[in-house]
Design a protein around this motif. Structure first.
Motif, mmCIF file in Angstrom:
data_model
loop_
_atom_site.group_PDB
_atom_site.id
_atom_site.type_symbol
_atom_site.label_atom_id
_atom_site.label_comp_id
_atom_site.label_asym_id
_atom_site.label_seq_id
_atom_site.Cartn_x
_atom_site.Cartn_y
_atom_site.Cartn_z
ATOM 1 N N GLY A 261 -4.622 2.697 -2.016
ATOM 2 C CA GLY A 261 -4.356 3.956 -1.334
ATOM 3 C C GLY A 261 -3.652 4.995 -2.172
ATOM 4 O O GLY A 261 -3.370 6.094 -1.691
ATOM 5 N N TYR A 262 -3.314 4.699 -3.410
ATOM 6 C CA TYR A 262 -2.569 5.647 -4.232
ATOM 7 C C TYR A 262 -3.509 6.660 -4.871
ATOM 8 O O TYR A 262 -4.683 6.381 -5.156
ATOM 9 N N CYS A 263 -2.968 7.837 -5.153
ATOM 10 C CA CYS A 263 -3.694 8.867 -5.907
ATOM 11 C C CYS A 263 -3.333 8.679 -7.373
ATOM 12 O O CYS A 263 -2.163 8.792 -7.748
ATOM 13 N N MET A 264 -4.330 8.412 -8.194
ATOM 14 C CA MET A 264 -4.066 7.999 -9.575
ATOM 15 C C MET A 264 -4.413 9.104 -10.573
ATOM 16 O O MET A 264 -5.492 9.716 -10.505
ATOM 17 N N LEU A 265 -3.468 9.337 -11.496
ATOM 18 C CA LEU A 265 -3.700 10.134 -12.705
ATOM 19 C C LEU A 265 -3.535 9.176 -13.883
ATOM 20 O O LEU A 265 -2.626 8.345 -13.901
ATOM 21 N N ILE B 143 -5.934 2.502 -6.753
ATOM 22 C CA ILE B 143 -6.750 3.400 -5.916
ATOM 23 C C ILE B 143 -7.158 2.678 -4.639
ATOM 24 O O ILE B 143 -7.116 3.236 -3.528
ATOM 25 N N ARG C 4 -5.790 1.069 -12.605
ATOM 26 C CA ARG C 4 -6.227 2.269 -11.884
ATOM 27 C C ARG C 4 -7.057 1.907 -10.666
ATOM 28 O O ARG C 4 -6.802 2.379 -9.544
ATOM 29 N N HIS D 74 -1.580 19.050 -13.531
ATOM 30 C CA HIS D 74 -1.600 18.628 -12.123
ATOM 31 C C HIS D 74 -0.714 19.569 -11.306
ATOM 32 O O HIS D 74 0.497 19.666 -11.550
ATOM 33 N N SER E 77 0.524 5.980 -0.541
ATOM 34 C CA SER E 77 -0.337 7.162 -0.694
ATOM 35 C C SER E 77 0.215 8.127 -1.744
ATOM 36 O O SER E 77 -0.298 9.227 -1.889
ATOM 37 N N GLU E 78 1.249 7.732 -2.489
ATOM 38 C CA GLU E 78 1.868 8.632 -3.453
ATOM 39 C C GLU E 78 0.958 8.835 -4.670
ATOM 40 O O GLU E 78 0.016 8.088 -4.921
ATOM 41 N N THR E 79 1.309 9.861 -5.430
ATOM 42 C CA THR E 79 0.587 10.168 -6.675
ATOM 43 C C THR E 79 1.303 9.485 -7.833
ATOM 44 O O THR E 79 2.518 9.651 -8.024
ATOM 45 N N ARG F 99 0.829 -1.190 0.000
ATOM 46 C CA ARG F 99 0.000 0.000 0.000
ATOM 47 C C ARG F 99 0.872 1.251 0.000
ATOM 48 O O ARG F 99 2.060 1.222 0.335
#
Length: 874
Positions: free
Chosen positions: A761-765, A758, A754, A780, A737-739, A735
């Protein structure tokens, strides 16, 4: 008897000499006349031909001068500007009367692009005054005429045109700029009358009397008419005596349509022939006197020194021939030619004796060779019974010694079928036919041939045959066919690997998500597990199929060129298109080289693209590798080469080829043969730089319309192949939390990864290609910790995207993924410089683990997740 033999030889010799002298006296005059006068006639004809050539060359020079003059005005920027302007008639300012006088032209006509006459003017160069343009010139300026030309035709038309007033030297040139650029603004026609005054001028220039008569003239002189009838394409010139004291030479003149329109005549005095007749008489008198003296001396010398000795030599030779003793030798006294003849005959006797012995030994060796050949030779009589058989092939058939003699053909070939191919072939041979056939002969395959056996009178007395054992060759052919089949399977599998791996990625990912969400007690868990296992088996099957055409990809520096080239074949297939046939011929037991793999791949790609561009209509591209040794002789002719052992990489195409001038500059930076905007001129310059930096050499061999071959020589090294380190097995938390910016052109794969990340816990672009990814990153505002991108994508590849983004975000971590084979990843440069890579189809948990390794700068992240290939060591 010996005395009578010598006397007979003497009498015959004396008679021959006397008859020869009498025949010489009586026939010398006739012979000398025929030979010498023929020689003088040939000299006379050559003299006439030379003068005719001078006259013809003078006429050709006048035509060339007229063409050059026309081109000077037609390729003028001023003339071109007049013709392209709204008032093209202003072009008349370019042709004042003094131009006609200076250029000695009788008329000038200017046509626009539609063939309409813009300007025309005639001039009398004799009276130096204006004159009308010939009225019938317009017949030759109609559409379809060579002089009329076309808008797209920029070539010159020059030659002769027959008008009512007589022949005219004429030239028609397209009106272009001074740089010969188009489109053509029209045509410029200049002409000069080939009249009597012009003929006199040509005669004065060449100092040869010249006459020109038109063929269609009703008042054509008889000699011109006869010459026109006698001249043919095979005999373009005619030379004949005109009168007793003159010689005429004729040549046919053709117009621009290729039709004969006039006859050119040169009339010369026959001084050479008259001189020859006088020389003949003087030469004849000298020969008669010399012949009388020579005959007397010859009669005496023959009797004194030759005839008697020849008689003795003849007796000795006759004796040796009678007893047949090649060891006996002649004894001839003296040191002249007869003595040498005796020595020569003795040498011949020695050679005959040696040849006789060698022939006996050769026959013995031939018998041994025939007995050892892997073949069968036999003869059969008219009753089709074997009367002789030899060859090592008999042992393979079970025959020993003379066991085959006396057997019928059916027994000899181990068959009971009277219509079997061997038996039928023997019957046809008895009918006079030569027959070739294949037969299975006691479990072995033979390629056989039989034909009639004739006696000295030509009568068929039996059959002679030979059979070659091709069992081993057939086995090797089957092996080759199987090898080609395996290669075809591998190529087919490689073509669908990317899309298939993307599909497997989706199946495996969703199966894993289901397994994570379904309790162990659920009856649906078994179904999800079966889906995941089936996807794993499919992935394994894909890798096994790819193993037919792939080998393990090596780490940088120490390379196997066979592996490097094989890893790029699929890309080459996409680059060159379907209209080009590609063949890769790898060298056997290829030595290793030390070079940068990315650079070598760039070299290959540049050469393949260069070959593709040289074959716009299709062709054949061949890539070869081999071990070679460049010796001192090769180095002497290639001054920059150091002798030694090299690995040679050859790229050959059947394209348009290059001339010598292009080959001399082919490796220069910014030099290109492509049109504007189609090439930078750095492709082959890059190839040259990479090869030289790798300590190698490159040479090009090319012929126009035949193709081009590039040969690269890289030094062999004895180092072991570089290998990658083992993957780290450290487990980390999945897990985070990075982008993460995730770029994938396959929608289903992008959606799967994706959602999974998510949930972790990751921030997805996300983006569907490299271009969209650049926009997403630019929009961004916060940090982007990691880029996960596919390698091969439309518009912008993964490495290109990573380069652009890391230039803007220095702390950005990069993880490449790909559904292509491992070799494809290498040829895109992904694994250079310690960049992380993950092979599709991958496990989502493996993706999470890989993300943590990359974000934590674990060195293991730089090692790609590489599945083990199945190696078929056949």
């Amino acid at each position: 008897m010996r005395f009578r033999l010598r006397t007979s030889l003497r009498n015959k010799t004396l008679l021959i000499v006397l008859v020869a002298l009498l025949g010489l006296v009586g026939g010398l005059y006739v012979l000398s006349r025929a030979v010498l006068l023929s020689g003088f006639s040939k000299l006379e004809d050559d003299f006439a031909s030379e003068n005719l050539g001078r006259a013809s060359s003078a006429l050709s020079n006048e035509i060339d001068t007229l063409q050059h003059t026309t081109d000077q005005f037609a390729d003028s920027d001023q003339t071109y500007a007049y013709m392209r302007s709204a008032a093209p008639g202003s072009v008349r300012a370019e042709f004042p009367a003094r131009i006609f006088e200076q250029l000695r032209v009788n008329f000038i006509v200017v046509l626009d692009r539609s063939g309409h006459e813009i300007f025309s003017r005639g001039f009398n160069v004799v009276a130096m005054e204006k004159a009308p343009v010939p009225g019938d010139l317009g017949v030759h300026l109609t559409p379809g005429s060579p002089l009329f030309g076309s808008a797209a035709d920029t070539s010159d038309v020059t030659g002769i045109v027959m008008l009512a007033s007589g022949p005219v030297l004429i030239d028609s040139s397209a009106i272009l700029t001074s740089n010969s650029d188009g489109p053509a603004a029209g045509r410029l026609i200049m002409g000069r009358l080939l009249d009597a005054d012009e003929t006199v001028r040509l005669a004065g220039m060449t100092r040869v009397p010249i006459e020109i008569e038109r063929i269609d003239s009703p008042r054509l002189p008889p000699d011109f008419r006869d010459a026109a009838a006698a001249i043919t394409p095979q005999r373009p010139n005619l030379i004949r005596p005109e009168q007793h004291d003159s010689l005429a030479a004729y040549e046919q003149l053709r117009d621009i349509y290729g039709k004969p329109v006039a006859i050119l005549r040169v009339l010369l005095p026959r001084k050479i022939y008259a001189q020859g007749r006088n020389s003949l008489l003087q030469f004849l008198l000298l020969l008669l006197a010399a012949g009388a003296v020579f005959g007397s001396v010859t009669l005496y010398m023959l009797e004194r020194f030759v005839i008697s000795r020849v008689g003795r030599l003849s007796d000795d030779i006759t004796q040796i021939g009678a007893i047949g003793d090649l060891g006996k030798r002649l004894h001839v006294s003296g040191h002249d030619e007869l003595a040498n003849l005796g020595d020569t005959i003795n040498g011949m006797l020695e050679d005959l004796e040696r040849v006789q012995l060698e022939r006996q030994h050769e026959r013995a060796r031939l018998a041994v060779m025939v007995e050892k050949m892997p073949a069968v030779l036999w003869t059969a009589d008219s009753g089709l019974r074997i009367n002789s058989a030899m060859g090592a092939g008999l042992e393979a058939l079970g025959f020993r010694g003379r066991e085959a003699l006396g057997l019928g053909v059916t027994d000899f070939f181990f068959t009971v079928d009277n219509d079997a191919p061997p038996v039928a072939a023997h019957r046809k041979a008895l009918e006079g036919q030569a027959v070739a056939f294949e037969a299975t002969w006691k479990d072995r395959k033979f390629e056989s041939h039989v034909q009639p056996l004739h006696d000295p009178d030509g009568t068929i007395q039996g059959v002679v045959g030979v059979a070659l054992d091709i069992t081993e060759r057939e086995r090797l052919t089957d092996q080759l066919r199987q090898s080609q089949k395996m290669q075809a399977v591998g190529e087919l599998a490689g073509g669908v690997a990317h899309d298939f791996n993307n599909l497997l990625m989706v199946v495996k990912g969703h199966a894993q998500i289901l397994l994570d969400r379904i309790p162990d007690s659920s009856p649906l868990r078994l179904s999800a597990e079966q889906v995941e296992k089936a996807a794993d088996r499919a992935a394994t099957l894909t890798r096994q199929l790819l193993a037919f055409s792939r080998k393990q990809v090596l780490q940088p520096r120490v390379l196997d060129m066979n592996d490097t080239v094989a890893g790029m074949i699929k890309m080459f297939s996409r680059v060159i298109g379907e209209n080009i046939e590609m063949a890769f011929i790898p060298g056997g037991k290829l030595s290793r080289v030390k070079a940068d793999p990315g650079q070598i791949e760039q070299v290959l790609l540049n050469l393949v693209v260069n070959s593709r561009d040289a074959m716009p209509h299709g062709g054949r591209l061949t890539i070869e590798t081999s071990n070679v040794e460049l010796d001192s002789a090769y180095a002497a002719s290639h001054t920059s080469v150091e002798p030694g052992h090299y690995v040679m990489l050859t790229v050959t195409d059947t394209g348009c080829g290059m001339d010598a001038a292009t080959q001399a500059r082919i490796f220069e930076p910014f030099f290109t043969t492509k049109g504007p905007g189609k090439g930078t001129g750095l492709g082959l310059a890059t190839v040259y730089g990479v090869v030289k930096q790798s300590g190698g050499y490159i040479y090009v061999y090319s012929e126009v319309d035949r193709g081009t071959t590039f040969k690269i020589y890289l030094p062999q090294v004895s180092d072991e192949l570089d290998k990658t380190a083992q993957d780290s097995q450290k487990k980390r938390s999945a897990r985070g939390s990075e982008t993460i910016l995730f770029v994938e052109d396959e929608h289903s794969v992008r959606e799967l990864v994706r959602d999974y990340l998510i949930a972790a816990g990751y921030c997805m672009l996300e983006a569907s290609d490299g271009t969209q990814a650049l926009k997403v990153a630019a929009a961004h505002p916060g940090p982007i910790h990691m880029l996960i991108t596919d390698v091969v994508m439309p518009h912008l590849s993964g490495p290109e995207l990573a380069t652009k983004l890391t230039a803007e975000r220095a702390d950005l971590k990069v993880l490449f993924i790909s559904g292509y084979t491992d070799d494809t990843v290498f040829r895109h440069g992904v694994l250079e410089g310690g960049v992380a890579f993950l092979q599709k189809p991958f496990n989502l948990k493996a993706l999470s683990q890989k993300i943590r390794e990359v974000l934590s700068d674990d060195p293991a992240a730089a090692e790609p997740e590489r599945p083990n290939l199945v190696s078929n060591q056949n």
